[in-house]
Structure formats: C-alpha cells, structure tokens
Design a protein around this motif. Structure first.
Motif, PDB file in Angstrom:
ATOM      1  N   HIS A  34      35.995  37.196  58.926  1.00 21.72           N
ATOM      2  CA  HIS A  34      36.005  38.496  59.586  1.00 21.72           C
ATOM      3  C   HIS A  34      35.549  38.359  61.031  1.00 21.72           C
ATOM      4  O   HIS A  34      36.060  39.038  61.923  1.00 21.72           O
ATOM      5  CB  HIS A  34      35.100  39.461  58.818  1.00 21.72           C
ATOM      6  N   ILE A  35      34.555  37.502  61.265  1.00 21.40           N
ATOM      7  CA  ILE A  35      34.085  37.173  62.613  1.00 21.40           C
ATOM      8  C   ILE A  35      34.196  35.669  62.786  1.00 21.40           C
ATOM      9  O   ILE A  35      33.676  34.908  61.973  1.00 21.40           O
ATOM     10  CB  ILE A  35      32.625  37.617  62.811  1.00 21.40           C
ATOM     11  N   VAL A  36      34.890  35.248  63.837  1.00 24.06           N
ATOM     12  CA  VAL A  36      35.104  33.810  64.065  1.00 24.06           C
ATOM     13  C   VAL A  36      34.752  33.463  65.503  1.00 24.06           C
ATOM     14  O   VAL A  36      35.281  34.068  66.450  1.00 24.06           O
ATOM     15  CB  VAL A  36      36.570  33.407  63.786  1.00 24.06           C
ATOM     16  N   CYS A  37      33.841  32.498  65.661  1.00 19.90           N
ATOM     17  CA  CYS A  37      33.526  31.933  66.970  1.00 19.90           C
ATOM     18  C   CYS A  37      33.813  30.436  66.910  1.00 19.90           C
ATOM     19  O   CYS A  37      33.345  29.753  66.006  1.00 19.90           O
ATOM     20  CB  CYS A  37      32.051  32.140  67.339  1.00 19.90           C
ATOM     21  N   ASP A  38      34.575  29.947  67.876  1.00 18.53           N
ATOM     22  CA  ASP A  38      34.952  28.524  67.891  1.00 18.53           C
ATOM     23  C   ASP A  38      34.819  28.009  69.317  1.00 18.53           C
ATOM     24  O   ASP A  38      35.546  28.435  70.211  1.00 18.53           O
ATOM     25  CB  ASP A  38      36.395  28.367  67.391  1.00 18.53           C
ATOM     26  N   GLY A  39      33.859  27.102  69.525  1.00 19.27           N
ATOM     27  CA  GLY A  39      33.643  26.553  70.862  1.00 19.27           C
ATOM     28  C   GLY A  39      33.332  27.613  71.895  1.00 19.27           C
ATOM     29  O   GLY A  39      33.748  27.515  73.057  1.00 19.27           O
ATOM     30  N   LEU A  40      32.546  28.624  71.490  1.00 12.34           N
ATOM     31  CA  LEU A  40      32.287  29.783  72.362  1.00 12.34           C
ATOM     32  C   LEU A  40      31.339  29.407  73.502  1.00 12.34           C
ATOM     33  O   LEU A  40      30.258  28.862  73.274  1.00 12.34           O
ATOM     34  CB  LEU A  40      31.702  30.917  71.541  1.00 12.34           C
ATOM     35  N   VAL A  41      31.761  29.736  74.723  1.00 14.32           N
ATOM     36  CA  VAL A  41      30.990  29.403  75.929  1.00 14.32           C
ATOM     37  C   VAL A  41      30.779  30.672  76.757  1.00 14.32           C
ATOM     38  O   VAL A  41      31.695  31.481  76.918  1.00 14.32           O
ATOM     39  CB  VAL A  41      31.724  28.356  76.793  1.00 14.32           C
ATOM     40  N   ARG A  42      29.550  30.839  77.247  1.00 19.36           N
ATOM     41  CA  ARG A  42      29.267  31.927  78.200  1.00 19.36           C
ATOM     42  C   ARG A  42      28.402  31.376  79.311  1.00 19.36           C
ATOM     43  O   ARG A  42      27.296  30.872  79.076  1.00 19.36           O
ATOM     44  CB  ARG A  42      28.554  33.087  77.508  1.00 19.36           C
ATOM     45  N   ILE A  43      28.925  31.453  80.536  1.00 19.61           N
ATOM     46  CA  ILE A  43      28.221  30.961  81.717  1.00 19.61           C
ATOM     47  C   ILE A  43      27.964  32.130  82.657  1.00 19.61           C
ATOM     48  O   ILE A  43      28.890  32.873  83.006  1.00 19.61           O
ATOM     49  CB  ILE A  43      29.036  29.874  82.446  1.00 19.61           C
ATOM     50  N   PHE A  44      26.715  32.290  83.049  1.00 22.66           N
ATOM     51  CA  PHE A  44      26.348  33.321  84.015  1.00 22.66           C
ATOM     52  C   PHE A  44      26.146  32.669  85.380  1.00 22.66           C
ATOM     53  O   PHE A  44      25.518  31.606  85.488  1.00 22.66           O
ATOM     54  CB  PHE A  44      25.057  34.031  83.591  1.00 22.66           C
ATOM     55  N   LYS A  45      26.683  33.308  86.429  1.00 23.28           N
ATOM     56  CA  LYS A  45      26.534  32.780  87.785  1.00 23.28           C
ATOM     57  C   LYS A  45      25.768  33.792  88.629  1.00 23.28           C
ATOM     58  O   LYS A  45      26.184  34.945  88.752  1.00 23.28           O
ATOM     59  CB  LYS A  45      27.905  32.521  88.413  1.00 23.28           C
TER      60      LYS A  45
END
Length: 330
Positions: free
Chosen positions: A36-47
């Motif tokens: 139902h919820i899938v995360c795969d190689g999830l990236v979050r970069i803040f600048k």
C-alpha cells in the motif's frame, strides 16, 4: 529474540485481524493487500545557502494495506521528513515514493491537492494545529467533507457523529477546542483526519504533548480506526508505550531503515498468551544493513568487520588486522 507477557495481547491480535479484514474489503480482495505504501531508494536533499543536507539516503520500506506501523528514530534521523513526503506535504528528491496509486515524485499540483484531500489524513503533534478554534468538534469533522463535496448536510452531520463516537468523544460534539482537554482534542483530530474516508492516516507524534494515560486513550482511538475502518496508519513516535503496542515498529537511522521489530501473539497450552518480539536488521537491495548500536558498542566494532559464511548464518567479528595476519600466516 525477546518475549514478554502482557494482558493486552489478545486485544492486539484481535484488532490486527479485524483491520486486515476491513482492509481487504476496502481493497476489493486479498490479492490487493500488499504494497500500500512503497519507498524504494528514497532520497531527500535540502539545500540552504549553498549547503546540502541529505535527510533521506536511499530509504527502502514497504507497508501493507491495513497495517498500523510505528516509525521510530532519534532526532534528525529522517522520520519526520519521510512522513512529510508520504503525506504530500513535501516532495522527494529522487527514488520511488508511492501511496496507493499515487506516484509522489511526479504529482501535478492539482493531483497533489486531490491526494491530500481524499487519500490521506494527518494528525499533528500540536493539538492547536488540528482543529479550528472557532468551530465545535462536530463542525471541525464536517468541514473536510464540506470542502470535498459529495455529501449532503444531513449526511455530513451523521458521519461526524459516528466518527466522534468511534473515537470515544461523542459527548464533545458541541464543544469548541478550548473547552476540551488535550486528549479529547487529539481524538477529535483523529476523527477529522478520517472524515473523508482516506486510505492512509499519518500521525506525527500524536501523544507527544500528553501524559501516559491520556496518550493511551489517543492511541486507542487510532487502533479503533485501524480495526473498524481498515485504514492504514503510520505513526511517528518517541513514545515507547505506543511503539510497543503495534505489530511492527520500523527504526530509521541516518536516513535509512535500520531495523524492524515484529510482534506476534503466542498462545501456550495452559492458555497463557505472551507477546513475542523479534528484532530484524533490514537488508537493502544492494545487501547493506545497519548493525544495532548496542551490538557495535558491545564488541567495539570499528571501521572494518570480519565476515564468515556458515551453513545457516553469517558471523560478524571485530576486524583485528594483526589477528587476521597471524591466522593467515598459520
């Protein structure tokens, strides 16, 4: 593996079973329960001012339809960033983040608004952010339905009453938030979050500002919603009492899923029921895993470790270079 006995186990098992049944009914069949919820190689970069901060570093996670999952981790681990992405409040930098049929990396503004209104609900830690102070509890629950359209006024009123009763605060229907306790406000907030019958409910530290007893009431409301409506629920929490009452707890460290604790009910021949907890390290798609900090500290593991493949397990030993050289010379 650790095992502890607790009197709430039968309730936990029954709630989980009921939630799975309701989720199957919502999905239209057992074959649609997974992922139902899938995360795969999830990236979050803040600048910020030329400085890059990597909040999520290739996080992998799958949550099945109808699950009630707790996400834990130290401050800065990335759990709140993950929740903001999954709830549609933030956009991932790269990777896959999917909830139901929504690709959260490529949502248009219009589709993102639809997603937040109809597919997901959200409960904040700060009680003041969940309810409008000039509306009664019932009016707060009715408001999302009115904004979404599709329900007549009488139907909205009946639905609001049902939800407030379901979370145990039906008696607060005609009161404004200022007339409610913190726990009552949070339970009303849960009713607001599911007013439009979302598939997923996200809660960010919903018991963080409450005492233990009141927090238990709020978490009980979440368990009831999960069991009776089949809503998938993801709770970010520091509260060990909450994390220990779900069948699955996911720990995040340094922007990646580090470990999981899964709990199952075991019934003994004498009728005793105990909750058995098993902790697993999470292996990502490249074969990497994070060892629990307590294990690393206990064996003073540093820089490198030695691996030995046995028939049914892998040994991990301190990487003493001199010892390795001696053994090789022998």
């Amino acid at each position: 593996m650790t095992a502890t006995q607790t009197p709430v186990v039968p309730d936990l098992a029954a709630l989980q079973q009921r939630a799975a049944q309701r989720a199957a009914e919502r999905a239209g069949g057992q074959d649609r329960l997974r992922g139902h919820i899938v995360c795969d190689g999830l990236v979050r970069i803040f600048k910020t001012e030329g400085v890059e901060v990597v909040a999520l570093q290739g996080l992998d996670m799958v949550i099945d339809r109808g699950e009630l999952v707790a996400i834990v981790g130290a401050s800065g681990s990335g759990k709140s960033t993950l929740l903001n992405i999954l709830s549609g409040l933030d956009t991932p930098t790269a990777g896959i983040a999917r909830v139901a049929d929504y690709d959260l990396l490529n949502l248009s503004a219009k589709r993102r608004l639809s997603y937040r209104r109809k597919k997901v609900g959200f409960v904040w830690q700060q009680t003041g952010r969940n309810l409008l102070p000039y509306l009664t509890a019932q009016e707060n629950v009715e408001l999302p339905m009115e904004l979404a359209g599709g329900r007549r006024r009488r139907a909205r009123r009946e639905r609001a009453r049902e939800l407030l009763d379901l979370v145990g605060v039906g008696y607060c229907a005609d009161r404004r938030p200022g007339q409610l306790s913190g726990g009552e406000q949070q339970r009303c907030a849960v009713a607001v979050a599911v007013a439009n019958d979302p598939e997923v409910l996200f809660a960010d530290e919903p018991t963080g500002e409450l005492d233990e007893a009141t927090g238990a009431e709020v978490f009980g409301a979440l368990q009831t919603i999960n069991a009776e409506l089949g809503v998938t629920i993801v709770v970010v929490t520091h509260d060990h009492a909450v994390a220990s009452q779900v069948r699955r707890t996911v720990a995040i460290r340094d922007g990646r899923t580090a470990s999981e604790v899964r709990r199952t009910a075991r019934i003994h021949e004498d009728g005793r029921t105990e909750l058995v907890s098993e902790e697993y390290a999470v292996l990502d798609r490249t074969g990497r895993m994070q060892l629990p900090p307590a294990f690393v500290e206990a064996l003073s593991l540093r820089d490198r470790v030695r691996l030995n493949l046995e028939p049914d397990h892998v040994e991990v030993r301190p990487g003493d270079q001199r010892r390795a050289e001696r053994e090789a010379g022998a």
